[in-house]
Design a protein around this motif. Structure first.
Motif, PDB file in Angstrom:
ATOM      1  N   LYS A 113       0.827  -1.205   0.000  1.00  0.00           N
ATOM      2  CA  LYS A 113       0.000   0.000   0.000  1.00  0.00           C
ATOM      3  C   LYS A 113       0.860   1.252   0.000  1.00  0.00           C
ATOM      4  N   VAL A 114       1.978   1.195   0.713  1.00  0.00           N
ATOM      5  CA  VAL A 114       2.906   2.333   0.729  1.00  0.00           C
ATOM      6  C   VAL A 114       3.414   2.619  -0.680  1.00  0.00           C
ATOM      7  N   LEU A 115       3.842   1.576  -1.368  1.00  0.00           N
ATOM      8  CA  LEU A 115       4.412   1.757  -2.704  1.00  0.00           C
ATOM      9  C   LEU A 115       3.357   2.217  -3.707  1.00  0.00           C
ATOM     10  N   SER A 143       5.675  -9.502  -5.595  1.00  0.00           N
ATOM     11  CA  SER A 143       4.704  -8.445  -5.860  1.00  0.00           C
ATOM     12  C   SER A 143       5.280  -7.075  -5.509  1.00  0.00           C
ATOM     13  N   LEU A 144       6.010  -7.026  -4.399  1.00  0.00           N
ATOM     14  CA  LEU A 144       6.636  -5.771  -3.995  1.00  0.00           C
ATOM     15  C   LEU A 144       7.729  -5.361  -4.979  1.00  0.00           C
ATOM     16  N   ALA A 148       8.318  -1.836  -6.905  1.00  0.00           N
ATOM     17  CA  ALA A 148       9.590  -1.119  -6.809  1.00  0.00           C
ATOM     18  C   ALA A 148      10.132  -0.791  -8.193  1.00  0.00           C
ATOM     19  N   GLY A 149       9.948  -1.715  -9.134  1.00  0.00           N
ATOM     20  CA  GLY A 149      10.360  -1.457 -10.504  1.00  0.00           C
ATOM     21  C   GLY A 149       9.585  -0.311 -11.123  1.00  0.00           C
ATOM     22  N   GLN A 150       8.307  -0.196 -10.759  1.00  0.00           N
ATOM     23  CA  GLN A 150       7.499   0.918 -11.264  1.00  0.00           C
ATOM     24  C   GLN A 150       7.968   2.250 -10.680  1.00  0.00           C
ATOM     25  N   LEU A 151       8.421   2.212  -9.431  1.00  0.00           N
ATOM     26  CA  LEU A 151       9.006   3.419  -8.847  1.00  0.00           C
ATOM     27  C   LEU A 151      10.212   3.866  -9.661  1.00  0.00           C
ATOM     28  N   ARG A 152      11.013   2.904 -10.077  1.00  0.00           N
ATOM     29  CA  ARG A 152      12.210   3.216 -10.873  1.00  0.00           C
ATOM     30  C   ARG A 152      11.827   3.889 -12.191  1.00  0.00           C
ATOM     31  N   ALA A 177      14.980  -1.631  -2.611  1.00  0.00           N
ATOM     32  CA  ALA A 177      15.681  -0.360  -2.772  1.00  0.00           C
ATOM     33  C   ALA A 177      16.461  -0.327  -4.079  1.00  0.00           C
ATOM     34  N   SER A 178      17.146  -1.420  -4.369  1.00  0.00           N
ATOM     35  CA  SER A 178      17.945  -1.489  -5.598  1.00  0.00           C
ATOM     36  C   SER A 178      17.073  -1.373  -6.843  1.00  0.00           C
ATOM     37  N   LEU A 179      15.957  -2.074  -6.864  1.00  0.00           N
ATOM     38  CA  LEU A 179      15.062  -2.039  -8.026  1.00  0.00           C
ATOM     39  C   LEU A 179      14.498  -0.642  -8.275  1.00  0.00           C
TER      40      LEU A 179
END
Length: 232
Positions: A113-115, A143-144, A148-152, A177-179
């Protein structure tokens, strides 16, 4: 990053000298104030040290406020599927009061939910950095990782501050974090000042990007250098 923070005894003088530099560090020039989302795990697993952690987190923003002006949105999850995102605010005092008003409730992690919230926020108006503080992962890491990849893709790095020393959690957090193009580090009860310096570095990054952080006095700190090495 999974390496331990420097030994407090051996680095005490260096830390004090660095704090003096932070006090005199210039504001980062920026046409727009940075926007940072600060998200917390407020479930029962953190209750045993919540008061200490809350004051640590508040201290982080006091340090950040010394080097950069930020708009901050505080988010947290707790209890049975409870997720809250408070209004955007500025200034360490307002953020501190909001932080200290949060109490823990038993429940499972809601990092997804945070992401998702961060993704939605930056699609509406650019968010420069996402900070998450937590100690546990109870969701599907795959799933997370997708989120994270979408954040990138949206150039929104995730900076994860891990409470505790779980290697399993560290592996998942480090991957997330890396992704995203961000960074991960661990902390404990003795890391309040170091955390403040690291968040100050994230604040500089949020206001002016990686070049601004590289050119700031904060970059002389060993912990900040480790953070910089992870940012892509």
């Amino acid at each position: 990053m999974t390496s331990k923070l420097p030994d407090k005894k051996s680095n005490a003088q260096d830390i004090q000298a660095f704090i003096g530099k932070v006090h005199n560090a210039p504001l980062v020039p920026s046409l727009n104030k940075g926007r940072l989302i600060f998200a917390m795990d407020a479930t029962a697993s953190r209750e045993h040290c919540w008061d200490m952690a809350s004051h640590q987190h508040a201290a982080m923003f006091v340090e950040a406020d010394k080097v950069s002006a930020l708009s901050v949105q505080l988010c947290y999850y707790r209890g049975f599927a409870e997720f809250k995102a408070l209004p955007w605010t500025q200034g360490a005092d307002a953020i501190k009061q909001a932080l200290l008003s949060v109490r823990c409730l038993a429940g499972k992690t809601q990092i997804g939910k945070v992401l998702v919230h961060a993704l939605n926020e930056t699609r509406t108006s650019k968010v420069n950095a996402l900070v998450f503080v937590g100690d546990c992962v109870e969701e599907n890491p795959d799933s997370l990782n997708v989120l994270a990849g979408q954040l990138r893709i949206l150039n929104l790095p995730l900076f994860i501050f891990q409470e505790g020393k779980s290697r399993k959690v560290a592996r998942i957090f480090s991957q997330l974090a890396s992704l995203s193009g961000g960074a991960h580090c661990q902390f404990d009860e003795g890391s309040a000042k170091e955390l403040g310096q690291l968040l100050a570095a994230v604040a500089v990054y949020a206001a002016g990007g990686k070049p601004a952080l590289q050119n700031n006095l904060l970059s002389n700190n060993t912990n900040v250098q480790r953070l910089l090495q992870q940012i892509t």
